[in-house]
Design an enzyme around this catalytic site. Structure first.
Site, PDB file in Angstrom:
ATOM      1  N   PRO A   1     -59.146   0.872  43.523  1.00  0.00           N
ATOM      2  CG  PRO A   1     -59.552  -0.033  41.454  1.00  0.00           C
ATOM      3  CD  PRO A   1     -60.215   0.328  42.714  1.00  0.00           C
ATOM      4  CD  GLU A   2     -55.072   5.223  46.224  1.00  0.00           C
ATOM      5  OE1 GLU A   2     -54.341   6.206  46.067  1.00  0.00           O
ATOM      6  OE2 GLU A   2     -55.113   4.577  47.277  1.00  0.00           O
TER       7      GLU A   2
END
Length: 278
Positions: free
Chosen positions: A2-3
């Site tokens: 995840p960013e």
DNA sequence: CAAGGACCCTGTTTGC
DNA sequence: TGCAAACAGGGTCCTT
């Protein structure tokens, strides 16, 4: 994995379920999760605490437990999942389970086991954030002046510079590619070769890509799921990421894949030309 | 200072 | 079909 947009989506889902709740029990099933801290010490430190707020800084989740800081980084495949019953249908790769005082459960799944949990003092937290993280890209601190300073005379490739968490905290491989496409900047350009107008465009593009990602509740490619199990929708709107060989949305070019900074990198050679100065 | 690789892990996809 | 290599959204550390 995840960013920033994915972590922010996780934060927004966990917040209403966890704020005000006491952690009735904490069970860490994989000792790697808290390395180098002793998992039993982390369990003891968290158990009984009440969640005051659920925050995010870059790609980190920070649970404020009335002075006790619980830090989580999902790295590649980490994921929080929630259950109102306290039990989990699918316990594969479940590395930790937290039971809340209302009977709900918060699980942590991580296939590749790169994710980390820590319990830190305010001083330790502050030290990590100030030394490892730059400004939040959606805050006023991330602007043309900042990026100009960061990029000045830098020979690093602009994509590598964007992935550097001290440039902007939370930008990862996907949103870096999307932002560079939006700004019309070739990912392998030297960061120091961008002119003022390109810097301005890139600031706006990074903001725009991340904002859109949050609105779409993140991008689900493989592992990412929101805590409620839902997929994001951002992957349906990628301009370049993963679209090798497909037509560019903006010109007649074909999206091309190269390797920059050791990562798969997609761009349009036609509207993201290599600078003559790079 | 920058680039590239190894490493931390496991599962899935690709290529022969 | 079967198998092995390559690859995956992150980050750190070490060498060149």
């Amino acid at each position: 994995m995840p960013e920033l947009p994915e972590v922010e989506t996780v934060r927004r889902q966990l917040e209403p379920l966890m704020v005000g709740r006491r952690l009735a029990s904490v069970s860490i099933r994989d000792s790697r999760l808290t390395r180098p801290l002793d998992p039993h010490a982390v369990e003891a430190a968290l158990t009984g605490c009440t969640v005051g707020s659920v925050n995010r800084r870059g790609k980190y989740l920070v649970f404020d437990l009335d002075g006790v800081n619980w830090l989580a980084h999902l790295r590649m495949t980490g994921a929080f999942l929630t259950t109102s019953t306290g039990t989990f249908d699918d316990s594969r790769h479940l590395r930790a389970v937290v039971q809340l005082d209302d009977g709900a459960g918060v699980g942590y799944r991580d296939v590749r086991r790169f994710g980390t949990w820590a319990v830190l003092t305010d001083q330790e937290l502050d030290y990590i954030f100030t030394t490892h993280l730059g400004p939040e890209p959606l805050s006023d601190a991330f602007d043309q002046a900042w990026l100009s300073v960061r990029f000045a005379r830098s020979g690093a490739r602009v994509k590598a510079a964007l992935l550097d968490q001290t440039t902007a905290a939370g930008v990862g491989n996907i949103y870096a590619d999307e932002a560079l496409w939006q700004a019309g900047v070739h990912p392998a350009r030297a960061a120091g070769s961008l002119d003022d107008s390109e810097i301005v465009a890139l600031v706006a593009a990074v903001r725009g890509a991340l904002t859109k990602g949050i609105e779409r509740q993140g991008a689900t490619l493989r592992d990412y799921r929101a805590p409620d199990g839902a997929s994001g929708a951002m992957q349906d709107e990628f301009a370049v990421y993963g679209r090798e060989g497909e037509p560019c949305n903006r010109c007649s070019g074909l999206v091309t894949k190269i390797r920059v900074a050791g990562r798969g990198t997609w761009f349009c050679p036609s509207c993201q030309p290599t600078s003559v100065r790079s």
